[in-house]
Design a protein around this motif. Structure first.
Motif, PDB file in Angstrom:
ATOM      1  N   GLN A 108     -18.251  18.398 -41.833  1.00 16.32           N
ATOM      2  CA  GLN A 108     -18.999  19.586 -41.455  1.00 16.32           C
ATOM      3  C   GLN A 108     -18.046  20.715 -41.316  1.00 16.32           C
ATOM      4  O   GLN A 108     -16.937  20.596 -40.757  1.00 16.32           O
ATOM      5  CB  GLN A 108     -19.447  19.015 -40.000  1.00 16.32           C
ATOM      6  N   VAL A 109     -18.520  21.838 -41.382  1.00 18.44           N
ATOM      7  CA  VAL A 109     -17.927  23.158 -41.331  1.00 18.44           C
ATOM      8  C   VAL A 109     -18.088  23.674 -40.066  1.00 18.44           C
ATOM      9  O   VAL A 109     -19.063  23.986 -39.425  1.00 18.44           O
ATOM     10  CB  VAL A 109     -18.681  24.159 -42.161  1.00 18.44           C
ATOM     11  N   GLU A 110     -16.735  23.886 -39.073  1.00 19.46           N
ATOM     12  CA  GLU A 110     -16.942  24.298 -37.611  1.00 19.46           C
ATOM     13  C   GLU A 110     -16.864  25.831 -37.739  1.00 19.46           C
ATOM     14  O   GLU A 110     -17.559  26.513 -36.866  1.00 19.46           O
ATOM     15  CB  GLU A 110     -15.548  23.680 -37.086  1.00 19.46           C
ATOM     16  N   TRP A 111     -16.009  26.483 -38.347  1.00 24.15           N
ATOM     17  CA  TRP A 111     -16.172  27.956 -38.651  1.00 24.15           C
ATOM     18  C   TRP A 111     -15.368  28.244 -39.984  1.00 24.15           C
ATOM     19  O   TRP A 111     -14.667  27.330 -40.376  1.00 24.15           O
ATOM     20  CB  TRP A 111     -15.500  28.730 -37.464  1.00 24.15           C
ATOM     21  N   SER A 112     -15.822  29.339 -40.567  1.00 23.89           N
ATOM     22  CA  SER A 112     -15.146  29.955 -41.692  1.00 23.89           C
ATOM     23  C   SER A 112     -14.993  31.452 -41.724  1.00 23.89           C
ATOM     24  O   SER A 112     -15.927  31.918 -41.385  1.00 23.89           O
ATOM     25  CB  SER A 112     -15.993  29.228 -42.882  1.00 23.89           C
ATOM     26  N   GLN A 113     -13.818  31.787 -41.903  1.00 25.22           N
ATOM     27  CA  GLN A 113     -13.788  33.184 -42.156  1.00 25.22           C
ATOM     28  C   GLN A 113     -13.134  33.715 -43.314  1.00 25.22           C
ATOM     29  O   GLN A 113     -12.388  32.829 -44.046  1.00 25.22           O
ATOM     30  CB  GLN A 113     -12.781  33.665 -40.991  1.00 25.22           C
ATOM     31  N   THR A 114     -13.468  34.972 -43.926  1.00 26.42           N
ATOM     32  CA  THR A 114     -13.072  35.130 -45.395  1.00 26.42           C
ATOM     33  C   THR A 114     -12.387  36.617 -45.453  1.00 26.42           C
ATOM     34  O   THR A 114     -12.788  37.469 -44.336  1.00 26.42           O
ATOM     35  CB  THR A 114     -14.288  35.327 -46.205  1.00 26.42           C
ATOM     36  N   ARG A 115     -11.775  36.945 -46.155  1.00 24.98           N
ATOM     37  CA  ARG A 115     -11.455  38.176 -46.516  1.00 24.98           C
ATOM     38  C   ARG A 115     -11.493  38.421 -48.113  1.00 24.98           C
ATOM     39  O   ARG A 115     -11.210  37.515 -48.684  1.00 24.98           O
ATOM     40  CB  ARG A 115      -9.790  38.782 -46.291  1.00 24.98           C
ATOM     41  N   GLY A 116     -12.050  39.597 -48.609  1.00 21.17           N
ATOM     42  CA  GLY A 116     -11.812  39.987 -49.979  1.00 21.17           C
ATOM     43  C   GLY A 116     -13.199  39.368 -50.733  1.00 21.17           C
ATOM     44  O   GLY A 116     -14.327  39.545 -49.975  1.00 21.17           O
ATOM     45  N   GLY A 117     -13.243  38.690 -51.797  1.00 22.10           N
ATOM     46  CA  GLY A 117     -14.307  38.328 -52.414  1.00 22.10           C
ATOM     47  C   GLY A 117     -15.187  37.127 -52.069  1.00 22.10           C
ATOM     48  O   GLY A 117     -15.964  36.614 -52.665  1.00 22.10           O
ATOM     49  N   PHE A 118     -14.441  36.357 -51.282  1.00 18.14           N
ATOM     50  CA  PHE A 118     -15.085  34.997 -50.760  1.00 18.14           C
ATOM     51  C   PHE A 118     -16.272  35.358 -49.761  1.00 18.14           C
ATOM     52  O   PHE A 118     -16.229  36.212 -49.077  1.00 18.14           O
ATOM     53  CB  PHE A 118     -14.159  34.071 -50.120  1.00 18.14           C
ATOM     54  N   GLU A 119     -17.240  34.351 -49.809  1.00 15.45           N
ATOM     55  CA  GLU A 119     -18.405  34.227 -48.501  1.00 15.45           C
ATOM     56  C   GLU A 119     -18.045  33.234 -47.767  1.00 15.45           C
ATOM     57  O   GLU A 119     -17.222  32.335 -48.036  1.00 15.45           O
ATOM     58  CB  GLU A 119     -19.635  34.181 -49.424  1.00 15.45           C
ATOM     59  N   ALA A 120     -18.427  33.216 -46.501  1.00 17.25           N
ATOM     60  CA  ALA A 120     -18.103  32.068 -45.794  1.00 17.25           C
ATOM     61  C   ALA A 120     -18.702  30.749 -46.464  1.00 17.25           C
ATOM     62  O   ALA A 120     -19.664  30.721 -46.904  1.00 17.25           O
ATOM     63  CB  ALA A 120     -18.723  32.074 -44.369  1.00 17.25           C
ATOM     64  N   MET A 121     -17.639  29.680 -46.161  1.00 21.42           N
ATOM     65  CA  MET A 121     -18.202  28.382 -46.545  1.00 21.42           C
ATOM     66  C   MET A 121     -19.521  27.862 -45.917  1.00 21.42           C
ATOM     67  O   MET A 121     -19.624  27.883 -44.745  1.00 21.42           O
ATOM     68  CB  MET A 121     -16.941  27.385 -46.495  1.00 21.42           C
ATOM     69  N   THR A 122     -20.388  27.345 -46.611  1.00 19.16           N
ATOM     70  CA  THR A 122     -21.666  26.841 -45.947  1.00 19.16           C
ATOM     71  C   THR A 122     -21.423  25.242 -46.256  1.00 19.16           C
ATOM     72  O   THR A 122     -20.474  24.651 -46.923  1.00 19.16           O
ATOM     73  CB  THR A 122     -22.669  27.449 -46.824  1.00 19.16           C
ATOM     74  N   GLY A 123     -22.484  24.596 -45.851  1.00 17.46           N
ATOM     75  CA  GLY A 123     -22.520  22.784 -46.022  1.00 17.46           C
ATOM     76  C   GLY A 123     -22.381  22.503 -47.311  1.00 17.46           C
ATOM     77  O   GLY A 123     -21.876  21.711 -47.875  1.00 17.46           O
ATOM     78  N   SER A 124     -23.313  23.391 -48.156  1.00 15.87           N
ATOM     79  CA  SER A 124     -23.321  22.991 -49.732  1.00 15.87           C
ATOM     80  C   SER A 124     -21.957  23.161 -50.454  1.00 15.87           C
ATOM     81  O   SER A 124     -21.702  22.569 -51.352  1.00 15.87           O
ATOM     82  CB  SER A 124     -24.482  23.829 -50.418  1.00 15.87           C
ATOM     83  N   ASP A 125     -21.304  24.547 -50.020  1.00 14.53           N
ATOM     84  CA  ASP A 125     -19.918  24.520 -50.693  1.00 14.53           C
ATOM     85  C   ASP A 125     -18.892  23.322 -50.128  1.00 14.53           C
ATOM     86  O   ASP A 125     -18.245  23.002 -50.817  1.00 14.53           O
ATOM     87  CB  ASP A 125     -19.397  26.012 -49.949  1.00 14.53           C
ATOM     88  N   LEU A 126     -19.023  23.112 -49.022  1.00 10.67           N
ATOM     89  CA  LEU A 126     -18.363  22.052 -48.615  1.00 10.67           C
ATOM     90  C   LEU A 126     -18.549  20.694 -49.182  1.00 10.67           C
ATOM     91  O   LEU A 126     -17.641  19.718 -49.552  1.00 10.67           O
ATOM     92  CB  LEU A 126     -18.649  21.715 -47.232  1.00 10.67           C
ATOM     93  N   THR A 127     -19.980  20.374 -49.610  1.00 11.31           N
ATOM     94  CA  THR A 127     -20.391  19.138 -50.265  1.00 11.31           C
ATOM     95  C   THR A 127     -19.774  19.405 -51.675  1.00 11.31           C
ATOM     96  O   THR A 127     -19.408  18.106 -52.288  1.00 11.31           O
ATOM     97  CB  THR A 127     -21.759  19.093 -50.508  1.00 11.31           C
ATOM     98  N   ASN A 128     -19.731  20.340 -52.277  1.00  7.08           N
ATOM     99  CA  ASN A 128     -19.048  20.423 -53.598  1.00  7.08           C
ATOM    100  C   ASN A 128     -17.489  20.172 -53.562  1.00  7.08           C
ATOM    101  O   ASN A 128     -16.959  19.662 -54.344  1.00  7.08           O
ATOM    102  CB  ASN A 128     -19.120  21.818 -54.218  1.00  7.08           C
ATOM    103  N   LEU A 129     -16.866  20.483 -52.452  1.00  4.14           N
ATOM    104  CA  LEU A 129     -15.388  20.408 -52.497  1.00  4.14           C
ATOM    105  C   LEU A 129     -15.158  19.128 -51.636  1.00  4.14           C
ATOM    106  O   LEU A 129     -13.880  18.757 -51.779  1.00  4.14           O
ATOM    107  CB  LEU A 129     -14.811  21.453 -51.563  1.00  4.14           C
ATOM    108  N   SER A 130     -16.071  18.004 -51.204  1.00  2.00           N
ATOM    109  CA  SER A 130     -15.661  17.096 -50.423  1.00  2.00           C
ATOM    110  C   SER A 130     -14.915  16.118 -51.453  1.00  2.00           C
ATOM    111  O   SER A 130     -14.215  15.234 -51.039  1.00  2.00           O
ATOM    112  CB  SER A 130     -16.839  16.292 -49.963  1.00  2.00           C
TER     113      SER A 130
END
Length: 185
Positions: A108-130
């Motif tokens: 589960q994503v507790e928090w996500s912070q970005t700089r530049g071209g990224f967007e904050a990580m979502t649950g579906s992004d995390l599923t792809n990285l799991s």
């Protein structure tokens, strides 16, 4: 006339003067292309290595924090990424605190912070990285750091880096606290 032409062709065939010049004209473009490709490949691997080292340096620095992380700290990490990679291109950084729970269905994503071209990580992004995340204990947390920098090769080599971006992914467990905290969380 035919005899004269055959005689000249025959003497041209036997003449060895100027062979080095002709061979140089034939081989020089090939040798220069190989040297340029070798230089570009070496530079790409060197740059990729710098990016990986920078991502792990940022990840390690974050893992040692006990105070809350804020915007100024992440801006400093982008400056560090810029300094370590020495690239002229834009820099992107995403820092995410990931928690694993047995009862909650995994990562589960507790928090996500970005700089530049990224967007904050979502649950579906995390599923792809799991698949790339380590096995963790219940309620254990890791810091996922992703970096992306632009790369321009000195010579164009087809297929070397079509997107002109290097993406790096790394994770580290918090060292001195059970988790790192975002200042607004």
């Amino acid at each position: 006339m035919l005899k004269q032409l055959l005689s000249r062709l025959n003497s041209f065939r036997r003449d060895e003067a100027g062979n080095v010049t002709i061979e140089s004209l034939l081989w020089l473009p090939l040798i220069m292309t190989i040297l340029a490709a070798t230089f570009s490949l070496h530079d790409a691997f060197r740059y990729k290595s710098l990016n990986i080292k920078a991502a792990y340096t940022i990840s390690d620095a974050l893992s040692r924090e006990t105070a809350p992380i804020d915007d100024a700290y992440l801006d400093g990490m982008v400056d560090l990424l810029s300094y370590l990679t020495r690239s002229a291109g834009p820099y992107s950084l995403r820092v995410t605190l990931v928690r694993y729970t047995d009862a909650g269905g995994g990562y589960q994503v507790e928090w996500s912070q970005t700089r530049g071209g990224f967007e904050a990580m979502t649950g579906s992004d995390l599923t792809n990285l799991s698949a790339n995340l380590p096995n963790m204990l219940n309620n254990e947390r890791i810091i996922v750091v992703e970096t992306q920098t632009e790369y321009r090769p000195p010579f164009v080599v087809p297929g070397l880096n079509t997107a002109n971006l290097f993406y790096n992914f790394g994770f580290t467990r918090p060292r001195f606290a059970p988790k790192i905290v975002w200042s607004d969380a």
